[in-house]
Write a protein that holds these residues in place. Structure first.
Motif, short mmCIF file in Angstrom:
data_model
loop_
_atom_site.label_atom_id
_atom_site.label_comp_id
_atom_site.label_asym_id
_atom_site.label_seq_id
_atom_site.Cartn_x
_atom_site.Cartn_y
_atom_site.Cartn_z
N LEU A 39 0.94 -1.15 0.02
CA LEU A 39 -0.05 0.10 0.14
C LEU A 39 0.88 1.06 -0.03
O LEU A 39 1.61 1.37 0.98
CB LEU A 39 -0.93 -0.19 1.18
N TRP A 40 0.75 2.32 -1.05
CA TRP A 40 1.37 3.20 -0.96
C TRP A 40 1.34 4.33 0.20
O TRP A 40 2.09 4.92 0.73
CB TRP A 40 1.28 4.12 -2.26
N GLY A 67 -8.25 1.67 -9.18
CA GLY A 67 -6.67 1.35 -8.95
C GLY A 67 -6.16 0.82 -7.84
O GLY A 67 -5.35 1.50 -7.12
N GLU A 89 -9.50 -2.82 -10.57
CA GLU A 89 -8.25 -3.13 -11.07
C GLU A 89 -8.24 -3.33 -12.51
O GLU A 89 -9.22 -3.73 -12.84
CB GLU A 89 -7.54 -4.07 -9.99
N CYS A 128 -6.06 6.58 -5.27
CA CYS A 128 -5.08 6.56 -4.43
C CYS A 128 -3.77 6.10 -5.26
O CYS A 128 -3.58 4.95 -5.65
CB CYS A 128 -5.23 5.76 -3.30
N TYR A 129 -2.86 7.15 -5.23
CA TYR A 129 -1.81 6.97 -5.84
C TYR A 129 -2.14 6.38 -7.30
O TYR A 129 -1.37 5.30 -8.09
CB TYR A 129 -0.60 6.10 -5.40
N PHE A 130 -2.91 6.85 -7.98
CA PHE A 130 -3.47 6.57 -9.50
C PHE A 130 -2.43 7.09 -10.55
O PHE A 130 -1.79 8.06 -10.30
CB PHE A 130 -4.74 6.95 -9.93
N ASN A 132 -2.62 7.09 -14.07
CA ASN A 132 -3.15 6.93 -15.39
C ASN A 132 -4.26 8.27 -15.77
O ASN A 132 -5.43 7.93 -15.65
CB ASN A 132 -3.99 5.53 -15.71
N ALA A 135 -7.24 7.55 -18.12
CA ALA A 135 -8.36 6.71 -17.47
C ALA A 135 -8.84 7.56 -16.37
O ALA A 135 -10.09 7.32 -16.18
CB ALA A 135 -7.58 5.33 -16.77
N TYR A 139 -12.81 7.69 -16.14
CA TYR A 139 -13.92 7.43 -15.09
C TYR A 139 -14.71 8.62 -14.63
O TYR A 139 -15.86 8.53 -14.12
CB TYR A 139 -13.13 7.12 -13.84
#
Ligand code: SAM
Length: 199
Positions: A39-40, A67, A89, A128-130, A132, A135, A139
């Motif tokens: 987990l980031w 994500g 995901e 969270c820490y996406f 892209n 994308a 969304y």
């Protein structure tokens, strides 16, 4: 056994025993490399209180995390907020392979383009820490709800995400900053946006 394996085994044990607060204590200072692998961003209980307050104020019924990776944050959110939290995901094959890190919720997959009807408008959309941007825009276009939460690094953190929490490109002017809080003293931030038409 390596330290990393011991760490992961302890997280898995606490997960099984429903001890989310004890999981958070394993990386209280957000300084463990082995923790970042699953987990980031490791929130504090104060961060979770902040999110609970936001969800109450906005009458949020659940969280859709895009994500979500291992889903550890999502599991912790579901326990601490008492809300339904779903995680999306891509690349099912990877996440179900023996090489991937363990997953803490049942992942859902969006390998094709995003369907509007799977993004419940009563839920907040979380990234969270996406990593892209295109994308992210897709969304956002398909989400008819009014609360988006972005967790990621601020300037000076030495890390990069897309969207960036304070400079998210929503592809227009329909969203405004509603609130934010730093994750401990990590220079990572939880940033909440709401639709402009919402007060
Ligand atoms: C840096 S990881 C962050 C994982 C997790 N949120 C965390 O904080 O530990 C970004 C994740 O976004 C996922 N991702 C990238 N594009 C996506 C998409 N179009 N839909 C869903 N997930 C996506 C990647 O597979 C990856 O697991």
């Amino acid at each position: 056994m390596e330290n990393e394996d011991i760490f992961l085994d302890t997280v898995l044990k606490f997960h099984k025993e429903d001890r989310w607060k004890d999981i958070l204590k394993l990386n209280e200072k957000s300084d463990k490399d082995c923790a970042i692998k699953i987990l980031w961003v490791w929130p504090s209980e104060e961060n979770l209180d902040f999110l609970r307050k936001i969800c109450d104020e906005r009458n949020i019924q659940g969280v859709i995390s895009v994500g979500c990776g291992s889903g550890l944050l999502e599991w912790i959110l579901s326990k601490s907020l008492g809300l339904d939290v779903v995680g999306y995901e891509i690349n099912k094959q990877w996440w179900e392979s023996k090489y991937s890190v363990p997953t803490f919720i049942k992942l859902r997959y969006h390998d094709q383009s995003v369907q509007e009807n799977v993004l419940d408008p009563r839920y907040a959309l979380l990234f969270c820490y996406f990593n892209n941007g295109p994308a992210f825009l897709e969304y956002i276009d398909n989400y008819k709800g009014n609360t988006v939460i972005i967790i990621g690094p601020s300037r000076g953190a030495g890390r990069h995400t897309d969207p960036e929490p304070f400079k998210a490109n929503f592809g227009g002017m329909k969203w405004r900053l509603y609130g934010y809080q730093e994750v401990k003293d990590t220079k990572d931030f939880i940033v909440v946006y709401v639709r402009l038409c919402d007060n």
